[in-house]
Design a protein around this motif. Structure first.
Motif, PDB file in Angstrom:
ATOM      1  N   SER A  65      55.476  45.424  39.829  1.00 23.28           N
ATOM      2  CA  SER A  65      54.528  46.033  40.393  1.00 23.28           C
ATOM      3  C   SER A  65      55.398  47.371  41.373  1.00 23.28           C
ATOM      4  O   SER A  65      54.940  48.429  41.016  1.00 23.28           O
ATOM      5  N   ALA A  71      51.375  47.598  35.145  1.00 24.35           N
ATOM      6  CA  ALA A  71      50.243  48.500  35.545  1.00 24.35           C
ATOM      7  C   ALA A  71      49.406  47.550  36.507  1.00 24.35           C
ATOM      8  O   ALA A  71      49.045  46.575  36.102  1.00 24.35           O
ATOM      9  N   THR A  72      49.183  47.986  37.779  1.00 27.59           N
ATOM     10  CA  THR A  72      48.106  47.374  38.595  1.00 27.59           C
ATOM     11  C   THR A  72      46.717  47.539  38.023  1.00 27.59           C
ATOM     12  O   THR A  72      46.366  48.625  37.768  1.00 27.59           O
ATOM     13  N   PRO A  73      45.946  46.484  37.880  1.00 28.91           N
ATOM     14  CA  PRO A  73      44.651  46.339  37.423  1.00 28.91           C
ATOM     15  C   PRO A  73      43.845  47.325  38.445  1.00 28.91           C
ATOM     16  O   PRO A  73      44.115  47.508  39.680  1.00 28.91           O
ATOM     17  N   THR A  74      42.708  47.847  38.037  1.00 26.69           N
ATOM     18  CA  THR A  74      41.834  48.719  38.637  1.00 26.69           C
ATOM     19  C   THR A  74      41.262  47.646  39.807  1.00 26.69           C
ATOM     20  O   THR A  74      41.111  46.560  39.483  1.00 26.69           O
ATOM     21  N   LYS A  75      40.879  48.270  40.863  1.00 31.32           N
ATOM     22  CA  LYS A  75      40.115  47.286  41.862  1.00 31.32           C
ATOM     23  C   LYS A  75      38.742  46.709  41.330  1.00 31.32           C
ATOM     24  O   LYS A  75      37.924  47.479  40.877  1.00 31.32           O
ATOM     25  N   ALA A  76      38.482  45.591  41.632  1.00 36.59           N
ATOM     26  CA  ALA A  76      36.955  44.941  41.229  1.00 36.59           C
ATOM     27  C   ALA A  76      36.027  45.440  42.301  1.00 36.59           C
ATOM     28  O   ALA A  76      36.340  45.720  43.415  1.00 36.59           O
TER      29      ALA A  76
END
Length: 128
Positions: A65, A71-76
């Motif tokens: 990262s 690719a960092t996942p979107t924040k939940a």
């Protein structure tokens, strides 16, 4: 693995992603082995392997990262997380109630069968 110009057989990003994916798979397999283990020392060994692999996987993910290789996942959304946690707790509670109910029933059933077996043996002239 390396050609004459010291290039790896595949791009570093792809290689690391493959290793990361394999670590995820390994964690799932260790977790399954842990839940299937009957021997406490074997269960502990798989628990330790799971934890060590999770730490290593986390370190690799963090490294990738930082180097823009993953690719960092979107924040939940907090509401979605809370809902998942609530559902998991409900399932856990239902499972605990089921186990408690069956454990209690098994104890009563076991006592009933034991008493029934004693009366059968007492009334059976061939039982010694």
């Amino acid at each position: 693995m390396y050609s004459q110009n010291n290039m790896s057989f595949m791009p570093e990003k792809d290689l690391l992603y493959t290793i990361l994916a394999d670590m995820k798979r390994t964690v799932r397999e260790y977790t399954t082995a842990t839940t299937e283990s009957n021997c406490p020392s074997v269960r502990q060994m798989f628990t330790d392997l799971t934890n060590d692999t999770l730490r290593l996987q986390g370190d690799l993910y963090h490294l990738m990262s930082q180097n823009n290789m993953y690719a960092t996942p979107t924040k939940a959304l907090r509401i979605d997380l809370d809902k998942q946690i609530q559902e998991a707790r409900k399932t856990q509670q239902e499972c605990q109630q089921f186990i408690q109910q069956k454990s209690t029933s098994a104890g009563v059933y076991g006592q009933s069968m034991h008493q029934q077996g004693q009366s059968t043996h007492q009334n059976n002239p061939y039982y010694m």
